[in-house]
Design an enzyme around this catalytic site. Structure first.
Site, PDB file in Angstrom:
ATOM      1  N   ASP A 282     -64.337  34.030  -8.000  1.00  0.00           N
ATOM      2  CA  ASP A 282     -63.833  34.608  -6.595  1.00  0.00           C
ATOM      3  C   ASP A 282     -63.512  33.333  -5.895  1.00  0.00           C
ATOM      4  O   ASP A 282     -64.719  32.625  -5.439  1.00  0.00           O
ATOM      5  CB  ASP A 282     -64.418  35.616  -6.007  1.00  0.00           C
ATOM      6  CG  ASP A 282     -64.411  36.024  -4.438  1.00  0.00           C
ATOM      7  OD1 ASP A 282     -62.978  35.523  -4.070  1.00  0.00           O
ATOM      8  OD2 ASP A 282     -65.134  37.005  -4.071  1.00  0.00           O
TER       9      ASP A 282
ATOM     10  N   ASN B 115     -52.817  27.287  -6.328  1.00  0.00           N
ATOM     11  CA  ASN B 115     -51.866  28.303  -6.316  1.00  0.00           C
ATOM     12  C   ASN B 115     -52.556  29.494  -6.154  1.00  0.00           C
ATOM     13  O   ASN B 115     -51.597  30.436  -5.151  1.00  0.00           O
ATOM     14  CB  ASN B 115     -51.330  28.457  -7.733  1.00  0.00           C
ATOM     15  CG  ASN B 115     -50.288  29.597  -7.513  1.00  0.00           C
ATOM     16  OD1 ASN B 115     -49.351  29.810  -7.231  1.00  0.00           O
ATOM     17  ND2 ASN B 115     -50.554  30.642  -8.491  1.00  0.00           N
TER      18      ASN B 115
ATOM     19  N   TYR C 156     -51.340  35.241   6.765  1.00  0.00           N
ATOM     20  CA  TYR C 156     -50.866  34.570   5.415  1.00  0.00           C
ATOM     21  C   TYR C 156     -49.921  33.452   6.121  1.00  0.00           C
ATOM     22  O   TYR C 156     -50.266  32.144   5.360  1.00  0.00           O
ATOM     23  CB  TYR C 156     -49.746  35.484   4.825  1.00  0.00           C
ATOM     24  CG  TYR C 156     -49.107  34.971   3.553  1.00  0.00           C
ATOM     25  CD1 TYR C 156     -49.703  34.769   2.290  1.00  0.00           C
ATOM     26  CD2 TYR C 156     -47.927  34.485   3.735  1.00  0.00           C
ATOM     27  CE1 TYR C 156     -49.261  34.066   1.330  1.00  0.00           C
ATOM     28  CE2 TYR C 156     -47.399  33.921   2.411  1.00  0.00           C
ATOM     29  CZ  TYR C 156     -48.107  33.654   1.446  1.00  0.00           C
ATOM     30  OH  TYR C 156     -47.322  33.059   0.165  1.00  0.00           O
TER      31      TYR C 156
ATOM     32  N   LYS D  80     -51.017  29.399   5.227  1.00  0.00           N
ATOM     33  CA  LYS D  80     -50.312  28.294   4.512  1.00  0.00           C
ATOM     34  C   LYS D  80     -49.762  27.155   5.344  1.00  0.00           C
ATOM     35  O   LYS D  80     -49.856  25.997   4.917  1.00  0.00           O
ATOM     36  CB  LYS D  80     -48.943  29.193   3.926  1.00  0.00           C
ATOM     37  CG  LYS D  80     -49.285  30.085   2.902  1.00  0.00           C
ATOM     38  CD  LYS D  80     -49.799  29.410   1.594  1.00  0.00           C
ATOM     39  CE  LYS D  80     -50.127  30.549   0.718  1.00  0.00           C
ATOM     40  NZ  LYS D  80     -50.647  29.725  -0.667  1.00  0.00           N
TER      41      LYS D  80
END
Length: 253
Positions: free
Chosen positions: A57, A84, A158, A162
């Site tokens: 994890d 990734n 999100y 990023k």
């Protein structure tokens, strides 16, 4: 022959990246968080031999170190890290401000930042220290997102994770250059992975494809090709770059 750790490689972009490195003669550690069956399938699909599967994890800092330790033990070292793995936008992670309660807002932000940003941060530290202590050069490639620039109104955590990953990669490019370690990022637009198949086949598919003037979405293989280049010796001078890979669907100025 390089030893390559690819996180989140049980399907999609991660699987395509793992396959591309294996086709180039590298040995790959296929990481997964929960999809053991998918990771085993990826391993079976890889060209050559000597590939391994590792799990953990990435939201848990101790598990991150264990993933790197297991990769070093199984492959004999790590030369390339591909960050990734991510908690991706989905119905379950949607958190538009006007739609969610405060507790859910906090939970999703922590979930995304812990994996998408801090998981990659901690992996980078562990692999970089492994390389520095070996006196070896290496490469780190981050999988970012077009959403870091375009915005993600329904998934702001999100987009923020990023954007932060891109910025972190650039900081590390400067910090690790004296050690011969390159760091670069890829910022894909919409990619036609297995996870997106239903959306592309449904009512929204045409609109998604129309985002690009090419009239299609990207493929995992196109992202993998960019990653392979950025991890190559020929791309050393691109360290610090954030490569847009979105079919001209969003142009930064």
């Amino acid at each position: 022959m390089r030893r390559v750790l690819v996180t989140g490689a049980s399907r999609g972009i991660g699987r395509a990246v793992a396959m591309r490195f294996a086709e180039s003669g590298d040995r790959v550690a296929v990481h997964y968080g929960s999809d053991a069956e998918g990771a085993a399938r990826t391993q079976r699909m890889l060209a050559g031999d000597g590939h391994v599967v590792v799990s953990g994890d990435l939201g848990d800092p101790d598990a991150v170190q264990q993933v790197v330790d297991a990769t070093v033990r199984e492959l004999g070292g790590v030369d390339v890290l591909v960050n990734n793995a991510a908690v991706a936008p989905s119905a379950g992670t949607r958190h538009a401000v006007a739609e969610v309660e405060y507790a859910q807002w906090q939970q999703i932000w922590h979930q995304m930042l812990d994996v998408n940003l801090l998981g990659a941060v901690n992996l980078t530290y562990a692999v970089a220290r492994h390389l520095i202590d070996r006196g070896a050069t290496g490469s780190i490639v981050n999988i970012g997102s077009r959403g870091a620039f375009k915005g993600e109104p329904d998934f702001p955590a999100y987009g923020a994770s990023k954007a932060a990953l891109h910025a972190f990669g650039q900081s590390m490019a400067v910090a690790l250059a004296p050690h011969g370690i390159t760091v670069a990022s890829v910022a894909p637009g919409f990619v036609g992975t297995e996870r997106q198949a239903d959306k592309l086949a449904g009512a929204d598919g045409a609109a998604v494809r129309a985002q690009s003037p090419f009239g299609r979405v990207g493929t995992p293989e196109e992202v993998a090709a960019a990653v392979l280049y950025l991890a190559s010796a020929e791309a050393a001078w691109a360290s610090g770059a954030v490569l847009d890979l979105n079919g001209a669907s969003y142009l930064r100025t």
